[in-house]
Scaffold this motif. Structure first.
Motif, short mmCIF file in Angstrom:
data_model
loop_
_atom_site.label_atom_id
_atom_site.label_comp_id
_atom_site.label_asym_id
_atom_site.label_seq_id
_atom_site.Cartn_x
_atom_site.Cartn_y
_atom_site.Cartn_z
N ALA A 7 35.75 63.01 -9.56
CA ALA A 7 36.04 61.30 -8.78
C ALA A 7 35.80 60.37 -9.97
N ASP A 8 34.85 60.16 -10.75
CA ASP A 8 34.76 58.98 -11.75
C ASP A 8 35.66 58.22 -12.05
N ASP A 9 37.25 59.41 -12.69
CA ASP A 9 38.22 59.47 -13.09
C ASP A 9 38.63 58.63 -11.91
N THR A 10 38.86 58.44 -10.97
CA THR A 10 39.42 57.49 -9.67
C THR A 10 39.91 56.07 -10.46
N ALA A 11 40.57 55.52 -10.66
CA ALA A 11 41.34 54.20 -10.94
C ALA A 11 42.17 53.52 -11.40
N ASP A 12 42.87 52.86 -11.82
CA ASP A 12 44.22 52.15 -11.69
C ASP A 12 44.31 52.72 -13.75
N TYR A 13 45.10 53.13 -13.65
CA TYR A 13 45.63 53.28 -15.19
C TYR A 13 46.71 52.34 -15.72
N TYR A 14 46.68 52.20 -16.48
CA TYR A 14 47.78 51.22 -17.57
C TYR A 14 47.99 51.71 -19.00
N CYS A 15 48.92 51.57 -19.27
CA CYS A 15 49.64 51.88 -20.24
C CYS A 15 49.82 50.92 -21.64
N HIS A 16 49.52 50.60 -22.62
CA HIS A 16 49.62 49.65 -23.81
C HIS A 16 50.14 49.81 -24.59
N GLY A 17 50.97 48.99 -24.80
CA GLY A 17 51.79 49.10 -26.60
C GLY A 17 51.85 47.57 -27.67
N GLN A 18 51.92 48.21 -28.28
CA GLN A 18 51.45 47.33 -29.59
C GLN A 18 51.93 47.10 -30.75
N LEU A 19 52.16 45.83 -31.09
CA LEU A 19 53.06 45.85 -32.30
C LEU A 19 53.07 44.95 -33.21
N PHE A 20 52.91 45.29 -34.71
CA PHE A 20 51.75 44.20 -35.36
C PHE A 20 51.02 43.15 -33.45
N SER A 21 51.35 41.85 -34.36
CA SER A 21 50.69 41.18 -33.00
C SER A 21 50.54 41.35 -31.31
N GLN A 22 51.95 41.78 -31.06
CA GLN A 22 52.56 42.23 -29.86
C GLN A 22 52.00 43.18 -28.78
N THR A 23 51.67 42.95 -27.92
CA THR A 23 50.42 43.87 -27.17
C THR A 23 52.17 43.19 -25.35
N TYR A 24 51.73 45.01 -25.18
CA TYR A 24 52.51 44.50 -23.39
C TYR A 24 51.88 45.32 -22.86
N TRP A 25 51.72 45.42 -21.63
CA TRP A 25 51.53 46.01 -20.86
C TRP A 25 51.71 46.86 -19.77
N GLY A 26 51.61 48.49 -18.98
CA GLY A 26 52.35 48.24 -18.05
C GLY A 26 52.01 47.85 -16.19
N GLN A 27 52.33 48.14 -15.71
CA GLN A 27 52.25 47.13 -14.07
C GLN A 27 50.89 48.11 -13.46
N GLY A 28 50.69 49.63 -13.96
CA GLY A 28 49.03 50.06 -13.67
C GLY A 28 50.05 50.92 -12.55
N THR A 29 48.88 52.48 -12.52
CA THR A 29 49.39 53.86 -11.89
C THR A 29 47.88 53.79 -10.98
N ARG A 30 48.08 53.80 -10.10
CA ARG A 30 46.46 54.68 -9.55
C ARG A 30 46.40 55.92 -9.18
N VAL A 31 45.23 56.62 -9.70
CA VAL A 31 44.80 58.13 -9.16
C VAL A 31 43.44 58.17 -8.88
N THR A 32 43.99 58.55 -8.18
CA THR A 32 42.67 59.06 -6.92
C THR A 32 42.14 60.31 -6.62
N VAL A 33 40.72 60.97 -7.53
CA VAL A 33 40.61 62.02 -7.18
C VAL A 33 39.28 61.67 -6.12
N SER A 34 39.70 62.73 -5.06
CA SER A 34 38.96 63.02 -3.80
C SER A 34 39.59 64.46 -3.78
N PRO A 35 38.73 65.22 -2.76
CA PRO A 35 39.08 66.82 -2.08
C PRO A 35 39.51 66.39 -1.35
#
Length: 116
Positions: free
Chosen positions: A88-116
């Motif tokens: 249940a504690d893994d419930t969150a918005d998950y973001y991917c991230h890429g880095q090339l030298f000083s340049q960083t980039y983010w994805g928009q996020g995807t929601r993960v919900t852990v529930s019975p």
């Protein structure tokens, strides 16, 4: 312009598995990117989940060790996060991230919900 697009989030039961993927439009330079997954739960700060550096070194948060696995496919410019035995504690918005030298980039996020 580099973009990152996540997919694979959704609802999963405790103890189940889910695989997140991130497609990176980085062209031929993708293999030299450091790639990471972060997550942010409601009301909490964003935290590192897992990282794979361009030299192959892996890093995992303590909560992810033994349950999550980060991987990449340089031929497809994608990287993934396999999540097993989720809690249940893994419930969150998950973001991917890429880095090339000083340049960083983010994805928009995807929601993960852990529930019975």
């Amino acid at each position: 312009q580099v973009t990152l697009v996540e997919s694979g989030g959704g609802l999963v039961q405790p103890g189940g598995s889910l695989k997140l993927s991130c497609k990176v439009t980085a062209g031929i330079t993708f293999p030299v990117y450091h790639v990471k997954w972060y997550r942010q739960a409601l009301g909490k700060q964003r935290e590192l989940v897992a990282a794979m550096y361009s030299d192959g070194v892996l890093e995992y948060a303590d909560f992810a060790k033994g349950r999550f696995n980060i991987s990449r496919d340089n031929a497809k410019n994608t990287f993934s996060l396999q999540m097993d035995n989720v809690k249940a504690d893994d419930t969150a918005d998950y973001y991917c991230h890429g880095q090339l030298f000083s340049q960083t980039y983010w994805g928009q996020g995807t929601r993960v919900t852990v529930s019975p």
